[in-house]
Structure formats: C-alpha cells, structure tokens
Design a protein around this motif. Sequence first.
Motif, PDB file in Angstrom:
ATOM      1  N   TRP A  62       0.460  -1.218  -0.278  1.00 54.50           N
ATOM      2  CA  TRP A  62      -0.088  -0.718   0.288  1.00 54.50           C
ATOM      3  C   TRP A  62       0.619   1.384   0.279  1.00 54.50           C
ATOM      4  O   TRP A  62       2.198   1.122   0.375  1.00 54.50           O
ATOM      5  CB  TRP A  62      -1.059  -0.072   1.530  1.00 54.50           C
ATOM      6  N   THR A  63       0.183   2.345  -0.586  1.00 59.89           N
ATOM      7  CA  THR A  63       1.290   3.429  -0.822  1.00 59.89           C
ATOM      8  C   THR A  63       0.034   4.796  -0.927  1.00 59.89           C
ATOM      9  O   THR A  63      -0.832   4.615  -1.708  1.00 59.89           O
ATOM     10  CB  THR A  63       2.413   3.996  -2.066  1.00 59.89           C
ATOM     11  N   ARG A  64       0.432   5.646  -0.481  1.00 59.37           N
ATOM     12  CA  ARG A  64      -0.623   7.283  -0.424  1.00 59.37           C
ATOM     13  C   ARG A  64       0.366   8.113  -0.333  1.00 59.37           C
ATOM     14  O   ARG A  64       0.318   9.202  -1.161  1.00 59.37           O
ATOM     15  CB  ARG A  64      -1.224   7.312   0.371  1.00 59.37           C
ATOM     16  N   ALA A  65       1.925   7.995   0.004  1.00 58.87           N
ATOM     17  CA  ALA A  65       3.068   9.596  -0.349  1.00 58.87           C
ATOM     18  C   ALA A  65       3.714   8.782  -1.403  1.00 58.87           C
ATOM     19  O   ALA A  65       4.288   9.228  -1.967  1.00 58.87           O
ATOM     20  CB  ALA A  65       3.949   9.500   1.171  1.00 58.87           C
ATOM     21  N   GLU A  66       3.114   9.753  -2.607  1.00 60.40           N
ATOM     22  CA  GLU A  66       3.501  10.660  -3.912  1.00 60.40           C
ATOM     23  C   GLU A  66       4.075  10.759  -3.840  1.00 60.40           C
ATOM     24  O   GLU A  66       5.131  10.590  -5.239  1.00 60.40           O
ATOM     25  CB  GLU A  66       1.502  10.545  -4.394  1.00 60.40           C
ATOM     26  N   THR A  67       4.961  11.471  -3.294  1.00 65.64           N
ATOM     27  CA  THR A  67       6.359  12.645  -3.959  1.00 65.64           C
ATOM     28  C   THR A  67       7.125  12.726  -2.344  1.00 65.64           C
ATOM     29  O   THR A  67       6.567  12.730  -1.287  1.00 65.64           O
ATOM     30  CB  THR A  67       5.503  13.993  -4.610  1.00 65.64           C
ATOM     31  N   LEU A  68       8.142  13.666  -2.936  1.00 72.86           N
ATOM     32  CA  LEU A  68       8.967  14.075  -1.977  1.00 72.86           C
ATOM     33  C   LEU A  68       8.275  14.827  -0.245  1.00 72.86           C
ATOM     34  O   LEU A  68       8.324  14.720   0.563  1.00 72.86           O
ATOM     35  CB  LEU A  68       9.859  14.087  -1.973  1.00 72.86           C
ATOM     36  N   SER A  69       7.768  15.824  -1.179  1.00 70.15           N
ATOM     37  CA  SER A  69       7.111  16.522  -1.023  1.00 70.15           C
ATOM     38  C   SER A  69       5.683  16.027   0.621  1.00 70.15           C
ATOM     39  O   SER A  69       5.719  17.317   1.111  1.00 70.15           O
ATOM     40  CB  SER A  69       6.275  17.686  -1.734  1.00 70.15           C
ATOM     41  N   ALA A  70       5.601  15.122  -0.173  1.00 66.50           N
ATOM     42  CA  ALA A  70       3.912  13.790   0.793  1.00 66.50           C
ATOM     43  C   ALA A  70       4.491  13.558   1.918  1.00 66.50           C
ATOM     44  O   ALA A  70       4.179  13.568   2.866  1.00 66.50           O
ATOM     45  CB  ALA A  70       3.025  13.692  -0.327  1.00 66.50           C
ATOM     46  N   ASP A 111       5.750   9.947   9.877  1.00 69.27           N
ATOM     47  CA  ASP A 111       5.114   8.657  10.167  1.00 69.27           C
ATOM     48  C   ASP A 111       4.570   8.192   8.960  1.00 69.27           C
ATOM     49  O   ASP A 111       4.588   6.832   9.236  1.00 69.27           O
ATOM     50  CB  ASP A 111       3.696   9.926  10.593  1.00 69.27           C
ATOM     51  N   LYS A 112       4.436   9.116   8.002  1.00 65.80           N
ATOM     52  CA  LYS A 112       4.380   8.229   6.954  1.00 65.80           C
ATOM     53  C   LYS A 112       5.675   7.557   6.121  1.00 65.80           C
ATOM     54  O   LYS A 112       5.356   6.068   5.535  1.00 65.80           O
ATOM     55  CB  LYS A 112       4.004   9.700   5.450  1.00 65.80           C
ATOM     56  N   GLN A 162       5.116   4.486   8.309  1.00 66.98           N
ATOM     57  CA  GLN A 162       4.269   3.589   7.912  1.00 66.98           C
ATOM     58  C   GLN A 162       4.456   2.812   6.828  1.00 66.98           C
ATOM     59  O   GLN A 162       4.207   1.603   6.933  1.00 66.98           O
ATOM     60  CB  GLN A 162       2.817   4.507   7.643  1.00 66.98           C
ATOM     61  N   GLU A 163       5.085   3.433   5.310  1.00 66.30           N
ATOM     62  CA  GLU A 163       5.051   2.517   4.925  1.00 66.30           C
ATOM     63  C   GLU A 163       6.326   1.899   4.127  1.00 66.30           C
ATOM     64  O   GLU A 163       6.111   1.576   3.886  1.00 66.30           O
ATOM     65  CB  GLU A 163       4.946   3.911   2.904  1.00 66.30           C
ATOM     66  N   LEU A 164       7.152   2.456   4.942  1.00 60.24           N
ATOM     67  CA  LEU A 164       8.384   0.808   5.094  1.00 60.24           C
ATOM     68  C   LEU A 164       7.442   0.107   5.897  1.00 60.24           C
ATOM     69  O   LEU A 164       8.058  -1.459   5.632  1.00 60.24           O
ATOM     70  CB  LEU A 164      10.136   2.131   5.687  1.00 60.24           C
ATOM     71  N   ASN A 165       7.343   0.113   7.022  1.00 60.02           N
ATOM     72  CA  ASN A 165       6.773  -1.189   7.764  1.00 60.02           C
ATOM     73  C   ASN A 165       5.849  -2.073   7.513  1.00 60.02           C
ATOM     74  O   ASN A 165       5.722  -2.648   7.343  1.00 60.02           O
ATOM     75  CB  ASN A 165       6.523  -0.272   9.040  1.00 60.02           C
ATOM     76  N   ASN A 200       5.805   8.433  -5.102  1.00 59.87           N
ATOM     77  CA  ASN A 200       6.106   7.004  -4.383  1.00 59.87           C
ATOM     78  C   ASN A 200       7.307   6.881  -3.477  1.00 59.87           C
ATOM     79  O   ASN A 200       7.803   5.977  -2.984  1.00 59.87           O
ATOM     80  CB  ASN A 200       5.496   5.766  -4.453  1.00 59.87           C
ATOM     81  N   PRO A 201       8.331   7.898  -2.951  1.00 62.05           N
ATOM     82  CA  PRO A 201       9.468   7.559  -2.645  1.00 62.05           C
ATOM     83  C   PRO A 201       9.545   6.621  -1.675  1.00 62.05           C
ATOM     84  O   PRO A 201       9.970   5.578  -1.197  1.00 62.05           O
ATOM     85  CB  PRO A 201      10.060   8.930  -1.911  1.00 62.05           C
ATOM     86  N   ALA A 202       8.752   7.064   0.143  1.00 59.39           N
ATOM     87  CA  ALA A 202       8.861   5.462   0.564  1.00 59.39           C
ATOM     88  C   ALA A 202       8.785   4.119   0.162  1.00 59.39           C
ATOM     89  O   ALA A 202       8.887   3.667   0.836  1.00 59.39           O
ATOM     90  CB  ALA A 202       8.315   6.153   1.808  1.00 59.39           C
ATOM     91  N   TYR A 203       7.382   4.271  -0.325  1.00 60.71           N
ATOM     92  CA  TYR A 203       7.198   3.056  -0.740  1.00 60.71           C
ATOM     93  C   TYR A 203       7.957   2.372  -1.717  1.00 60.71           C
ATOM     94  O   TYR A 203       8.593   0.708  -2.034  1.00 60.71           O
ATOM     95  CB  TYR A 203       5.468   3.041  -1.385  1.00 60.71           C
ATOM     96  N   ALA A 204       8.606   3.238  -2.996  1.00 60.16           N
ATOM     97  CA  ALA A 204      10.169   2.298  -3.954  1.00 60.16           C
ATOM     98  C   ALA A 204      11.182   1.960  -2.626  1.00 60.16           C
ATOM     99  O   ALA A 204      11.467   1.125  -3.469  1.00 60.16           O
ATOM    100  CB  ALA A 204      10.212   3.831  -4.660  1.00 60.16           C
ATOM    101  N   ALA A 205      11.861   2.833  -1.806  1.00 57.71           N
ATOM    102  CA  ALA A 205      12.219   2.070  -1.031  1.00 57.71           C
ATOM    103  C   ALA A 205      11.942   1.156  -0.978  1.00 57.71           C
ATOM    104  O   ALA A 205      12.961   0.240  -0.107  1.00 57.71           O
ATOM    105  CB  ALA A 205      12.993   2.999  -0.048  1.00 57.71           C
TER     106      ALA A 205
END
Length: 268
Positions: A100-108, A112-113, A116-119, A158-163
Amino acid sequence: MVSRPKFEGRAKFEGRAEFEGKTVVVTGAGGGLGTAIVTLMAQRGARVIGCDQSSEALKSPHLASRHVFDLLDRATIDAAIGAILDSDGVPDILINNAGWTRAETLSALTSDKIEQELNLNLTGVMTFADPLVKAMAGSGSGSVVFISSVNAIAHFGNPAYAAAKAGINAYAKAIAVELGRSGLRANVVCPGSIRTAAWDHRLAKDPEILGKLQRLYPLGRIVNASEVAEAVAFLASDRASGVTGVVMPVDAGLTAGCLPFIDDILGA
C-alpha cells in the motif's frame, strides 16, 4: 543433494494439473491483483490460502482457508503464521502480494508516513515471510514470489514505497542465494500501473489520468491484473525450475526506455 523436478510432458503444465496438490499462500488476497492471482492459481489446481487485513476481503469462493492479520501489527502476524502452519501446513508456494502507498512525492513525506510505508511494505512483509520461508527450506522445496513494483527499478514517485519495494527485491535475492541449496526459489514481479482500486484516488482528482498514461508505455496501454498473475504463476511453477533471484518487470515496456523522449525529442 536437492532433487530436480521431473518433467512428464506438456500436459503436466496445462489446466488444473499445473498446481495440483500444491498449497499456495497469497497475501493481499482480496485486492485487485490478489484476486486475479487467487483465481488463476485455484483454476490451475492449487489449494489457495488467502490472507488479508479483514475477513470481508476474503470472500472469494476459490479460497480453501482464510487468515486475517495486519502487516503493521506484529502480534497478528505471529498469530497468523502459527495458524497457517498448524492448520494448513508448510506451503509449497508463497506469494507476497500485500502492499500500500499514498505518499506520492517527496513533498508528501512526513516521519509518520515514512515509518508507515516502510513498516507495511518491507518490515511487515519480511516479518511474515521469514518463518514461512525457513519452513519451506526445511521441507526441501518451494517457490516464493514477491510482488514489488517498477518504482523499485526507476523513480516514478512514491519514494517511501519505492524504497521498501527495493528492499523486497534485495530480500528475494538473499533468499535465492542463501537457501537455493535447500531447494527454495525466490523471484520478484515488478508490475507497472494496473487498473485496480489503488488508482481510485487519482481518478477522483483527474478522470483523464489513465489516458495520459498511455504515451508512457511502449505497448500503448497499461497492464491488467491477469497479465501480472500469469507472470506470478510462471515463476511459482516448475516451468521456472531453473529461475531464481530474478526481478521481472511486467510493465508494458515502461522500464525498457523513455518513449516520450523518443517521440518528443528525437522525433521532433
């Protein structure tokens, strides 16, 4: 020495015979891609164990067993692992699809995000997969397929999701290298854009967004869930018995090159 699968003619890999007698665990089984994977594996003879974060998501008639847990909750993950091994046994195939992902760019991004996305997409996936992977290796055979993303190969947002997905790619290779001698294979499918419910929030902002995507993809379209499910089934099957540690894009050519550069710069 690990025995190699015996090939007994083409019929073994057609229709229901392909996964007959195999137990397959699928996470994210109630989502758009998960549903396609569950349906395909069941149609080809597998006993499919579905996992998702709610019982409402696990209504598919193709599921032989259902387990509910949250990838952000270690206690529910541990309970689900125990329940799967106790009631369903060591799986023959593990398909790690949930994400799952929602933080779509670095600015987002916020702390906490990021957490969440790494976990959810890395730590939770590894926490769930690790005991099952080791049990499969202990049984002397098995196939693991991870659903990653083209975001893990090149930057599409989606940088956190991508990582996290890049971490999944590395984890799959670790399994392939360290546990291959135990008869275990591990591979990755990296889908491009798929029209599932994950796109609903983008469509709400821009109803024309799917049309805009077409010029980015060499095939002139995005892939569908059934095409990705076919790649997953291939890597999970004995047809791919010599394939391990592979990261396979299923992306209508997106990561092969930049089509707009060809059209707009070279073709101008």
